[in-house]
Every structure is written in structure tokens, then in C-alpha cells.
Design a protein around this motif. Structure first.
Motif, PDB file in Angstrom:
ATOM      1  N   SER B  17       4.912 -11.853  86.756  1.00  0.00           N
ATOM      2  CA  SER B  17       5.830 -10.790  87.684  1.00  0.00           C
ATOM      3  C   SER B  17       7.237 -11.205  88.027  1.00  0.00           C
ATOM      4  O   SER B  17       7.237 -12.462  88.237  1.00  0.00           O
ATOM      5  CB  SER B  17       4.878 -10.075  88.911  1.00  0.00           C
ATOM      6  N   GLY B  18       7.948 -10.400  88.460  1.00  0.00           N
ATOM      7  CA  GLY B  18       9.409 -10.756  88.581  1.00  0.00           C
ATOM      8  C   GLY B  18      10.178 -11.113  87.535  1.00  0.00           C
ATOM      9  O   GLY B  18      10.007 -10.824  86.390  1.00  0.00           O
ATOM     10  N   ALA B  19      11.312 -11.346  87.814  1.00  0.00           N
ATOM     11  CA  ALA B  19      12.360 -11.318  86.786  1.00  0.00           C
ATOM     12  C   ALA B  19      13.567 -12.289  87.065  1.00  0.00           C
ATOM     13  O   ALA B  19      13.611 -12.297  88.447  1.00  0.00           O
ATOM     14  CB  ALA B  19      13.084 -10.018  86.190  1.00  0.00           C
ATOM     15  N   ALA B  20      14.357 -13.018  85.980  1.00  0.00           N
ATOM     16  CA  ALA B  20      15.589 -13.672  86.479  1.00  0.00           C
ATOM     17  C   ALA B  20      16.664 -12.505  87.226  1.00  0.00           C
ATOM     18  O   ALA B  20      16.769 -11.513  86.636  1.00  0.00           O
ATOM     19  CB  ALA B  20      16.027 -14.259  85.245  1.00  0.00           C
ATOM     20  N   ALA B  21      17.052 -12.864  88.280  1.00  0.00           N
ATOM     21  CA  ALA B  21      18.187 -11.885  88.608  1.00  0.00           C
ATOM     22  C   ALA B  21      19.475 -12.442  88.803  1.00  0.00           C
ATOM     23  O   ALA B  21      19.817 -13.824  88.992  1.00  0.00           O
ATOM     24  CB  ALA B  21      17.936 -11.871  90.300  1.00  0.00           C
ATOM     25  N   VAL B  22      20.412 -11.904  87.670  1.00  0.00           N
ATOM     26  CA  VAL B  22      21.653 -12.515  87.464  1.00  0.00           C
ATOM     27  C   VAL B  22      22.547 -11.742  88.318  1.00  0.00           C
ATOM     28  O   VAL B  22      22.577 -10.812  88.508  1.00  0.00           O
ATOM     29  CB  VAL B  22      22.027 -12.160  86.153  1.00  0.00           C
ATOM     30  N   ARG B  23      23.107 -13.036  89.346  1.00  0.00           N
ATOM     31  CA  ARG B  23      24.002 -12.541  90.233  1.00  0.00           C
ATOM     32  C   ARG B  23      25.358 -12.874  90.026  1.00  0.00           C
ATOM     33  O   ARG B  23      25.619 -14.175  89.886  1.00  0.00           O
ATOM     34  CB  ARG B  23      23.468 -13.251  91.664  1.00  0.00           C
ATOM     35  N   GLY B  24      26.347 -12.117  90.031  1.00  0.00           N
ATOM     36  CA  GLY B  24      27.770 -12.542  89.913  1.00  0.00           C
ATOM     37  C   GLY B  24      28.083 -12.701  88.437  1.00  0.00           C
ATOM     38  O   GLY B  24      27.658 -11.888  87.418  1.00  0.00           O
ATOM     39  N   GLY B  25      28.843 -13.775  88.178  1.00  0.00           N
ATOM     40  CA  GLY B  25      29.158 -14.017  86.872  1.00  0.00           C
ATOM     41  C   GLY B  25      27.986 -14.431  85.649  1.00  0.00           C
ATOM     42  O   GLY B  25      27.108 -14.902  86.136  1.00  0.00           O
ATOM     43  N   ALA B  26      28.562 -14.724  84.593  1.00  0.00           N
ATOM     44  CA  ALA B  26      27.700 -14.851  83.431  1.00  0.00           C
ATOM     45  C   ALA B  26      27.185 -16.357  83.651  1.00  0.00           C
ATOM     46  O   ALA B  26      27.996 -17.398  84.123  1.00  0.00           O
ATOM     47  CB  ALA B  26      28.346 -14.940  82.356  1.00  0.00           C
ATOM     48  N   GLY B  27      25.864 -16.687  83.458  1.00  0.00           N
ATOM     49  CA  GLY B  27      25.427 -18.071  83.674  1.00  0.00           C
ATOM     50  C   GLY B  27      24.808 -18.356  85.152  1.00  0.00           C
ATOM     51  O   GLY B  27      24.175 -19.369  85.150  1.00  0.00           O
ATOM     52  N   GLU B  28      25.066 -17.450  85.874  1.00  0.00           N
ATOM     53  CA  GLU B  28      24.477 -17.621  87.195  1.00  0.00           C
ATOM     54  C   GLU B  28      23.151 -17.509  87.264  1.00  0.00           C
ATOM     55  O   GLU B  28      22.523 -16.508  86.593  1.00  0.00           O
ATOM     56  CB  GLU B  28      25.048 -16.868  88.372  1.00  0.00           C
ATOM     57  N   ARG B  29      22.391 -18.358  88.039  1.00  0.00           N
ATOM     58  CA  ARG B  29      20.910 -18.474  87.904  1.00  0.00           C
ATOM     59  C   ARG B  29      20.388 -17.878  89.038  1.00  0.00           C
ATOM     60  O   ARG B  29      20.788 -18.138  90.374  1.00  0.00           O
ATOM     61  CB  ARG B  29      20.320 -19.705  87.648  1.00  0.00           C
ATOM     62  N   GLY B  30      19.091 -17.489  89.057  1.00  0.00           N
ATOM     63  CA  GLY B  30      18.321 -16.865  90.330  1.00  0.00           C
ATOM     64  C   GLY B  30      17.156 -16.164  89.977  1.00  0.00           C
ATOM     65  O   GLY B  30      16.787 -15.926  88.814  1.00  0.00           O
ATOM     66  N   GLY B  31      16.375 -15.728  90.934  1.00  0.00           N
ATOM     67  CA  GLY B  31      15.203 -15.053  90.884  1.00  0.00           C
ATOM     68  C   GLY B  31      14.181 -15.952  90.747  1.00  0.00           C
ATOM     69  O   GLY B  31      13.979 -17.112  90.651  1.00  0.00           O
ATOM     70  N   ALA B  32      12.679 -15.129  90.725  1.00  0.00           N
ATOM     71  CA  ALA B  32      11.456 -15.717  90.813  1.00  0.00           C
ATOM     72  C   ALA B  32      10.466 -15.056  89.672  1.00  0.00           C
ATOM     73  O   ALA B  32      10.865 -14.125  89.474  1.00  0.00           O
ATOM     74  CB  ALA B  32      11.019 -15.765  92.142  1.00  0.00           C
ATOM     75  N   VAL B  33       9.594 -15.917  89.229  1.00  0.00           N
ATOM     76  CA  VAL B  33       8.406 -15.393  88.625  1.00  0.00           C
ATOM     77  C   VAL B  33       7.276 -16.044  89.266  1.00  0.00           C
ATOM     78  O   VAL B  33       7.102 -17.277  89.566  1.00  0.00           O
ATOM     79  CB  VAL B  33       8.664 -15.989  87.202  1.00  0.00           C
ATOM     80  N   VAL B  34       6.264 -15.248  89.263  1.00  0.00           N
ATOM     81  CA  VAL B  34       4.730 -15.448  89.724  1.00  0.00           C
ATOM     82  C   VAL B  34       3.931 -15.605  88.382  1.00  0.00           C
ATOM     83  O   VAL B  34       3.800 -14.363  87.755  1.00  0.00           O
ATOM     84  CB  VAL B  34       4.522 -14.700  90.674  1.00  0.00           C
ATOM     85  N   ILE B  35       3.295 -16.779  88.053  1.00  0.00           N
ATOM     86  CA  ILE B  35       2.690 -16.779  86.870  1.00  0.00           C
ATOM     87  C   ILE B  35       1.030 -16.896  87.317  1.00  0.00           C
ATOM     88  O   ILE B  35       0.613 -17.694  88.183  1.00  0.00           O
ATOM     89  CB  ILE B  35       2.766 -18.076  86.319  1.00  0.00           C
TER      90      ILE B  35
END
Lengths: 259, 183
Positions: B17-35
Motif C-alpha cells: 500500500s502507498g505510492a511514490a509521491a512525486v513532489r515538485g520537479g522531475a526526479g524528486e523522490r518521496g512517499g512510502a510503501v508498506v509491504i
């Protein structure tokens, strides 16, 4: 070595992966203590020289070609051991294959995971299941010993998929300690860091690695496969450890202190 | 911040559950995944475990978790949380297959944390009461000599914390949320 040591006199031990390295050291040490040792090597050309060295030292040993990734092969090893020697008291599963360093995000399961899982984890499954009846019959001397690693506790930055297979072996030891304890069988792990032939070869081309390993080790040396690691396996195989089960003994000169 | 579903999945494939959250410009990383790997809840005497059983109980959750982690990093996720039962830490009578998978996953988390720390990715585990995962924890044997210190154990708040930006200096850890049973 103390030639009066007869702690395993009259007992029979199988050591997988005993054609070299830590397995060879354990096989030699158990034989020094009087055990008849089955050198379970994948190829006789590596196992037979170990047998001959044990025989020359006055011990008893034979080689049975064994592929721990094959249930049939492990079953044959156990059956042949019992047929030839009448019993099996100690099963040591040490055999292991890896494909070296890898990055987790890039690793390929078939290339990096499967060889380690098949030899360490499935090999443990097969060695334990196929030896169970014999170990039960050997009461109170039945011993299952799994060779794991400190990386199975703390993870590994260089070989990330190595750690989980070694962790699985520790969990198996704890689980079988519970399940087989009422049958008088003990199940333990040894987590060594020692000068296997592969490591010694690496030292020859990279002396700085030896210096670095010694510097980070409180005892300031790299362990010996026979006198250091083999002696821990001997302790666990002997009556001295009759009340020890489900444990991991780290044998690395004090490098890992996280247990 | 991403949504994190409650409960511990024990059926189907690996739960994510969860997803990568792209914030701002291309290539920016963030977000969470629960496995939530699928661990075998069924008690099996060790001698009764067939190769097919072991494939399903050990290989499947391990391989699924490895691949879920790989997908998460490829998607730019910076927080990975993996939920396991404490059975892997304690061992389990008639649950060797489950314990092996659970402990392998838990230590995989440490390896991933060591490699991916330099990428700014944290990887942690939440270890939950075996009763949330396996069918018969009493058969598995006691997790500890003493009873649990609390009569409740809801891991969700800890999962949320580890999935949040606030946990950025925490990685490679196992936080046990079982009401103080395993210590």
C-alpha cells in the motif's frame, strides 16, 4: 591439538560442504574428537583429500558425494551413512554457494537469490528432514548444527540477499529446538568468520584486506577453520552442550557483538 | 504522505500500500510503501512440509518482498515499511516454515537499509503479535517467559510513523508492536 579428546568416540557425523573451508575444518575437528566423519562434498575430488588427511591423522572418515540442493541426494547420503556405520548422531549443514556482491535494486533472483536459497535454506530443509529419524534414534546424542553468519543477524551491505538466507537458518534452529526438544535432539547454529581458502586467496592479492579485518577484530586475527570454528562445532556436537539448543554461537574473534 | 491500510495481510500475494509521491520537479523522490508479505498461517509438523509447501511458505514471500522493494525504489519511494510476525525472532513449534520466511524478510530489511541509505531511502520492519498472522500461536510456543505487558497491540500508529517524513533518521530497525510480549 589435544589427542586425548574423545568426546565424540563412537559417534557418526555428516558434514556437508566438507571438501573445503569451514566444512573441512569442522570435519577435521570432529574426527580429532573420535567421530567417524562423512565428508559430504558435491564432488569426490574435493572430499576425498579431506578424508585422506583425516585418515593420515589417525581418524575415521569416508566421502559421500552429496548435492544438498537435491532431496534425493541428501536422502542417499543419510541412508548410506546409516547403512555403512549403523547410526547418525550429528548432522552439520555447511554447504553454500553464492554469486558474490550485488545491488539489491539490480539483482536477479535466478542469479543471485536462487543459488544461496537452494544451498543454505533448502539444503537445511533437506538435511534436517532426512536426518530426523536417525537423530531421534541417536537420543540423547542427536545434534543438528547449521552454519550461518553474523550477516544473518545484522544484514549485509555487500551481499544483501546473503543475509536473509542465513537468517532463515537461525529461525529454523529456534523452531526445531522447540519442535525436536522433546525428542532429545538439540539444534544450534555457528556463525563463523574464518580463513577459508577463498578468503586466504583474497588475502594474497589484497593484503590490506587482511590488515583491515584484523584491525576491526578484537582478538586481532582471522579465525582458523579447524581450531577455532571446528572447536565450536565440536562443543555443540558433544555432551558438553547437551542443555544448549536453539542458539547461535558467533565465532569471529569478537567482531560482531550484536546478539 | 501516503495512505497506509490497516491490518496485516495473510492472504493473496504480497500486500503493498502507498505510492511514490512525486513532489515538485522531475526526479524528486518521496512517499512510502508498506509491504505485508503473505506468511503461511497454517501449522505444519516439520517432517510434513513438502517441497511445494516450502515453495509457497518460504520462496514466495521472500521473492515477492524482494521484488516489491525493488519496485518501490524504482518508483522513487523513500520510506519502506515491512510487516512481519515476531515468530521469526522467537522460532515456532510447527511453524518453522513461517518463522524462516519471517526472519529472512526481517533481516532483508536490514540489508536493504544498509544499501539504500545512501539513496535517502529508509527501510524498517514492524514486528507484530503472531496471533495477527498465524492460526495457532499457542501451538508455536511461548514468545517469552513472561506474559505481554499490555493487553493491546495495534501496530498502525508505528507503521504510520515509519512511513512518514518524521522517521527519516530511523533505518534498519525492527519495532516490535506486540503489547510487550517479545522483549
Amino acid at each position: 591439538m589435544d589427542v586425548t579428546d574423545s568426546r565424540l568416540a563412537g559417534r557418526v557425523a555428516v558434514v556437508t560442504g566438507a571438501g573445503q573451508g569451514v566444512g573441512e575444518g569442522i570435519a577435521r575437528r570432529l574426527a580429532q574428537a573420535g567421530a567417524t566423519v562423512v565428508v559430504a562434498a558435491r564432488r569426490a575430488e574435493t572430499g576425498q583429500p579431506v578424508v585422506e588427511a583425516i585418515l593420515e591423522a589417525g581418524g575415521a572418515a569416508t566421502c559421500i558425494e552429496t548435492d544438498v540442493t537435491s532431496r534425493d541426494s541428501v536422502r542417499h547420503c543419510v541412508a548410506a551413512t546409516r547403512e555403512q556405520f549403523g547410526r547418525l548422531d550429528v548432522m552439520v549443514h555447511n554447504a553454500f554457494t553464492s554469486n558474490g556482491r550485488h545491488r539489491l535494486e539490480d539483482c536477479d533472483l535466478d542469479r543471485h537469490w536462487t543459488p544461496m536459497s537452494r544451498t543454505a535454506v533448502w539444503g537445511s530443509l533437506y538435511c534436517a528432514q532426512e536426518a530426523h529419524q536417525a537423530l531421534r534414534a541417536a537420543r540423547p546424542h542427536g545434534r543438528l548444527i547449521l552454519i550461518t553468519s553474523p550477516s544473518g543477524v545484522e544484514g549485509s551491505a555487500n551481499m544483501p540477499l546473503y543475509s536473509p538466507v542465513k537468517a532463515a537458518q537461525r529461525a529454523l534452529a529456534k523452531s526445531l529446538a522447540r519442535e525436536w526438544g522433546p525428542e532429545g535432539i538439540t539444534v544450534n547454529c555457528v556463525a563463523p568468520v574464518a580463513g577459508s581458502p577463498a578468503l586466504v586467496r583474497t588475502f594474497e592479492t589484497n593484503p590490506a584486506l587482511r590488515a583491515a579485518m584484523e584491525a576491526r577484530t578484537p582478538l586481532r586475527r582471522v579465525g582458523d577453520i579447524t581450531t577455532d570454528v571446528g572447536s565450536v562445532a565440536l562443543f555443540l556436537a558433544s555432551d558438553d552442550a547437551a542443555y544448549v539448543t536453539g542458539q547461535t554461537v558467533v565465532c569471529d574473534g569478537g567482531s560482531f557483538l550484536g546478539l | 504522505m501516503v495512505g497506509v491500510s490497516g491490518g496485516v495481510g495473510v492472504s493473496g500475494g504480497v500486500g503493498e500500500s502507498g505510492a511514490a509521491a512525486v513532489r515538485g520537479g522531475a526526479g524528486e523522490r518521496g512517499g512510502a510503501v508498506v509491504i505485508r508479505p503473505r506468511f503461511d498461517p497454517v501449522a505444519r509438523g516439520f517432517d510434513e512440509i513438502s517441497d511445494d509447501d516450502f515453495q509457497a511458505a518460504f520462496e514466495a514471500p521472500l521473492q515477492d518482498t524482494i521484488q516489491a522493494m525493488q519496485r518501490a525504489v524504482a518508483a522513487g519511494v523513500t520510506r519502506i515499511v515491512v510487516v512481519v510476525p515476531t515468530t521469526g525472532m522467537s522460532g515456532g513449534d510447527h511453524y518453522a516454515h513461517t518463522a524462516m520466511a519471517a526472519e529472512a524478510v526481517r533481516v532483508l530489511v536490514k540489508s536493504a537499509a544498509r544499501q539504500w541509505g545512501a539513496l535517502g531511502v529508509t527501510v524498517n520492519a514492524v514486528a507484530v503479535d503472531p496471533a495477527m498472522v498465524i492460526d495457532d500461536p499457542t501451538l508455536a510456543g511461548p514468545v517469552s517467559l513472561a506474559p505481554a505487558a499490555l493487553d493491546r497491540a495495534d501496530p498502525q500508529a508505528v507503521i504510520d510513523f515509519l512511513a512518514s517524513e518524521a522517521s527519516g533518521d530511523v533505518t534498519g530497525q525492527t519495532i516490535v508492536v506486540d503489547g510487550g510480549l517479545w522483549m
